[in-house]
Design an enzyme around this catalytic site. Structure first.
Site, PDB file in Angstrom:
ATOM      1  N   ASP A   1      47.105  39.518  48.491  1.00 33.33           N
ATOM      2  CA  ASP A   1      45.674  39.769  48.681  1.00 33.33           C
ATOM      3  C   ASP A   1      45.336  39.574  50.151  1.00 33.33           C
ATOM      4  O   ASP A   1      45.627  38.518  50.728  1.00 33.33           O
ATOM      5  CB  ASP A   1      44.848  38.808  47.824  1.00 33.33           C
TER       6      ASP A   1
ATOM      7  N   ASP B   1      38.569  45.538  35.939  1.00 32.78           N
ATOM      8  CA  ASP B   1      38.378  44.097  36.020  1.00 32.78           C
ATOM      9  C   ASP B   1      37.247  43.742  35.072  1.00 32.78           C
ATOM     10  O   ASP B   1      36.189  44.380  35.102  1.00 32.78           O
ATOM     11  CB  ASP B   1      38.006  43.687  37.445  1.00 32.78           C
TER      12      ASP B   1
END
Length: 245
Positions: A8, A130
């Site tokens: 990330d 998500d």
């Protein structure tokens, strides 16, 4: 099932967030390319990159880092998500050598864009869903919609999507195991391969995912667990390869 290390990216560094909160981040490395090298040397067969700044800003911010990793490992499948909301951005990443682009927010707000992207870049598009309590979240998880994950996933079946990355926000970065029942239900409800994400802590969580006997689950993304040492990439991949159930 593939074990897919996550990198990330925030402000050029490799970080991990808890439950998607930008203010709750841990920096694990200032050199994401070297971090990619670590996972490649550990035997990973695919990398999952996320441009966190891009997810919030709606356009690539850490694109140079992504390109650097793709150029260093031209034979390694790499998937990138975060801020991918135009065909131009997809083209940029594909030309840079990225194997798959993950469309998240735009897939929810403008589902027809997914079909458009699949047509322009066949085999290159993954949809990132998500969710919080079964409902899709967007804009770097800042907004929760009224759209249900399974309903939206089914909509993309005819588009030619390569996979769905399903992340349970409540689990992400918490290392308490992923939401196996819902992930398995999603895999059963759609013909699109599913990649599980969020909450994997150790080998036991990998086994639980495999024990669900959901053939549609083709991968598991892991982040904090491999950075904090509770899961070893090579060991986890070997476990998957040898799993008999």
């Amino acid at each position: 099932m593939l074990i897919i290390p996550a990198i990330d990216l925030k402000d050029g560094a490799c970080v991990r967030l808890r439950q998607g909160r930008m203010e709750d981040s841990t920096v694990f490395s200032d050199d994401p390319v070297s971090m990619a090298a670590k996972w490649v040397e550990g035997g990973c067969r695919r990398l999952h990159l996320v441009d966190l700044n891009g997810a919030f800003e709606g356009q690539p911010v850490n694109g140079e880092v992504v390109t650097a990793i793709a150029k260093r490992y031209p034979n390694l499948p790499i998937q990138i998500g975060g801020g991918i909301r135009s065909l131009e951005t997809i083209e940029h990443y594909v030309k840079a050598g990225v194997s798959y682009v993950i469309i998240g927010t735009k897939a929810v707000k403008q589902p027809e864009f997914v079909a458009e992207a699949c047509k322009a870049f066949p085999g290159k598009v993954i949809v990132g869903l998500d969710a919080k309590d079964g409902f899709v979240a967007t804009d770097g998880w800042a907004e929760v919609s009224s759209v249900q994950v399974i309903d939206l996933a089914k909509r993309f079946e005819a588009d030619g999507v390569s996979a769905i990355v399903y992340t349970d926000i409540a689990k992400d970065g918490m290392m308490q195991g992923c939401n196996v029942p819902f992930t398995a239900a999603l895999a059963a409800a759609t013909s699109i391969p599913v990649i599980a994400s969020g909450g994997i802590h150790n080998l036991g969580d990998i086994k639980t995912l495999l024990d669900a006997k959901a053939p549609g689950i083709v991968g598991a993304i892991t982040g904090r667990a491999i950075y904090e040492g509770t899961l070893d990439v090579a060991e986890a991949q070997a476990f998957c390869d040898n799993y008999k159930g």
